[in-house]
Design an enzyme around this catalytic site. Structure first.
Site, PDB file in Angstrom:
ATOM      1  CG  HIS A   1      -0.393   0.059   2.550  1.00 27.19           C
ATOM      2  ND1 HIS A   1      -0.110   1.243   3.207  1.00 27.19           N
ATOM      3  CD2 HIS A   1      -0.061  -0.925   3.418  1.00 27.19           C
ATOM      4  CE1 HIS A   1       0.366   0.977   4.414  1.00 27.19           C
ATOM      5  NE2 HIS A   1       0.416  -0.336   4.559  1.00 27.19           N
TER       6      HIS A   1
ATOM      7  CG  ASP B   1      -2.558   4.282   2.963  1.00 25.10           C
ATOM      8  OD1 ASP B   1      -2.198   3.168   2.498  1.00 25.10           O
ATOM      9  OD2 ASP B   1      -3.326   4.389   3.938  1.00 25.10           O
TER      10      ASP B   1
ATOM     11  CD  GLU C   1      -2.949  -1.518   5.407  1.00 23.88           C
ATOM     12  OE1 GLU C   1      -2.960  -2.580   6.052  1.00 23.88           O
ATOM     13  OE2 GLU C   1      -2.438  -0.455   5.836  1.00 23.88           O
TER      14      GLU C   1
ATOM     15  CG  HIS D   1       0.916   3.234  12.442  1.00 21.52           C
ATOM     16  ND1 HIS D   1      -0.384   2.802  12.643  1.00 21.52           N
ATOM     17  CD2 HIS D   1       1.264   2.753  11.217  1.00 21.52           C
ATOM     18  CE1 HIS D   1      -0.786   2.097  11.600  1.00 21.52           C
ATOM     19  NE2 HIS D   1       0.207   2.056  10.719  1.00 21.52           N
TER      20      HIS D   1
END
Length: 414
Positions: A80, A82, A177, A382
């Site tokens: 993905h 993003d 995603e 993250h």
């Protein structure tokens, strides 16, 4: 420096954060910048059947089968584009730490942002390797631009070496995603693979064929605002009732206290005032029956508060996001076994673990495209403390090439 790393350093500088509050697909138009870049690069390297879905921001392409392998299975690799909206992805400044010494890393001296090895002890396993980190003000984007770079580098290598035996390889790059929408408009029929791997995992060796069962949950608490000087018996403080709702959930079924196969309720966001408070949760469990019990408990807590404070005080809803892909992969054990074999050939010990999260592969597996998840070589996703390992990423690129060869050699005899 390998082509994999060159690509990665280029891709992370494109801000592709998705937005969970958006109602469009893709959720942010800036994801098109990377999608367009990939489509152009795929064309330049000689990939075939390139499709850039400019409405929904998907990119598909093919590496044609080597001579003599045209009748083999069609294998897919998916990543993905993003990055998580949890931390800024704007103006990412990647930095390579050569021959990491296992100690703390000063990411940003001016802002006193320090990557403390004691807090992230798993990084010490990479002592002597080269790490890629940020300046501590943004995430890095290895989730999942490491996977994107590895797939692109592997595809380029296969295209440049037509003598390598492999069947047709399909490549897929998805948006959104991170907000659970990565497969909403994925065209499984157009993709045309018999099975695939998402390249969206963690440290080298990790291999995942099961995920959480996942749902989102939301409560809306309706209160009554009255001047606090005359509020006795009249005010209903929605903020306090939302806190009470949370206190009814099991204290230790919380991401802060769980690991492995342990599920949880995660309070992901809360906003409000005396009149109205909205709290968003994610609900997770690998076991389907416990997953259903968790959703039932979530709704029961709202019912209890409505009996206490009056009907309509709390509204609660849940919506399933995806299910444990283990159920859909039972007949495709060769995907895991071939990946384990290839990892060992590259000197990496495979570690089959449950994903404490989700991947596009979870939903794709139930859409008819069996799709376990491969490592990318990174960690602390993250987070402003996100990192990846140069040598691990290069090994993952080799892993993808080896998997292509394995399926080329074995053809349909799986």
């Amino acid at each position: 420096m390998s082509n994999t790393i060159e690509r990665f350093l280029r891709y992370v500088k494109v801000d592709t954060r998705s937005d969970e509050t958006s109602t469009t697909t893709p959720s942010t138009q800036k994801q098109h910048e990377l999608a367009g870049m990939l489509a152009t690069e795929l064309e330049a390297m000689g990939a075939e059947e390139i499709t850039y879905d400019k409405e929904h921001c998907y990119v598909y392409a093919s590496v044609p089968a080597a001579k003599g392998c045209e009748n083999g299975a069609v294998l897919g690799f998916i990543a993905h584009m993003d990055t998580s909206p949890a931390v800024s992805g704007s103006d990412v400044k990647p930095r390579i730490i050569e021959h990491y010494d296992g100690q703390d890393i000063v990411l940003n001296r001016e802002k006193n942002i320090i990557f403390r090895a004691e807090e992230f002890p798993e990084v010490r396993k990479l002592q002597g390797k080269d790490l890629i980190v940020t300046d501590g003000t943004t995430l890095l984007g290895a989730d999942d631009k490491a996977g994107v770079a590895e797939i692109m580098a592997a595809a380029e290598y296969l295209l440049a070496h037509p003598e390598i035996p492999h069947g047709k390889i399909r490549l897929g790059f998805t948006p959104d995603e991170e907000i659970g929408s990565g497969t909403d408009h994925f065209d499984v029929k157009l993709f045309g693979a018999d099975f695939a791997y998402t390249v969206d995992g963690g440290e080298l060796g990790e291999l995942e064929d099961e995920t959480f069962n996942a749902a989102s949950g939301r409560i809306t608490v309706h209160g009554r605002s009255v001047h606090p000087g005359s509020a006795k018996g009249k005010m209903i403080n929605s903020i306090l009732i939302a806190q009470e709702f949370h206190s009814l959930l099991p204290v230790f079924e919380n991401p802060m206290y769980t690991c492995g196969y342990e599920g949880f309720f995660h309070l992901d966001g809360i906003r409000g005032n005396v009149e109205e408070t909205v709290a968003d949760y994610i609900i997770r469990d690998h076991d389907r029956s416990r997953f259903e019990e968790k959703k039932a408990l979530f709704l029961a807590c709202a019912d209890f508060l409505n009996r206490k404070y009056g009907e309509g005080t709390v509204t609660a809803e849940t919506e399933d996001s995806y299910y444990n892909m283990k159920e859909a992969l039972k007949s495709y054990g060769h995907l895991v076994e071939n990946a384990k074999e290839a990892l060992r050939e590259l000197g990496a010990e495979p570690v089959v673990t449950p994903i404490r999260g989700g991947t596009d592969g979870a939903r794709l597996s139930f859409m008819g495209l069996p799709c376990p998840n491969l490592c990318t070589g990174g960690g602390n996703y993250h987070s402003r403390f996100e990192y990846t390992c140069v040598q691990s990423m290069e090994t993952v690129t080799e892993l993808l090439v080896r998997l292509a060869v394995k399926y080329g050699e074995k053809g349909t005899a799986l």
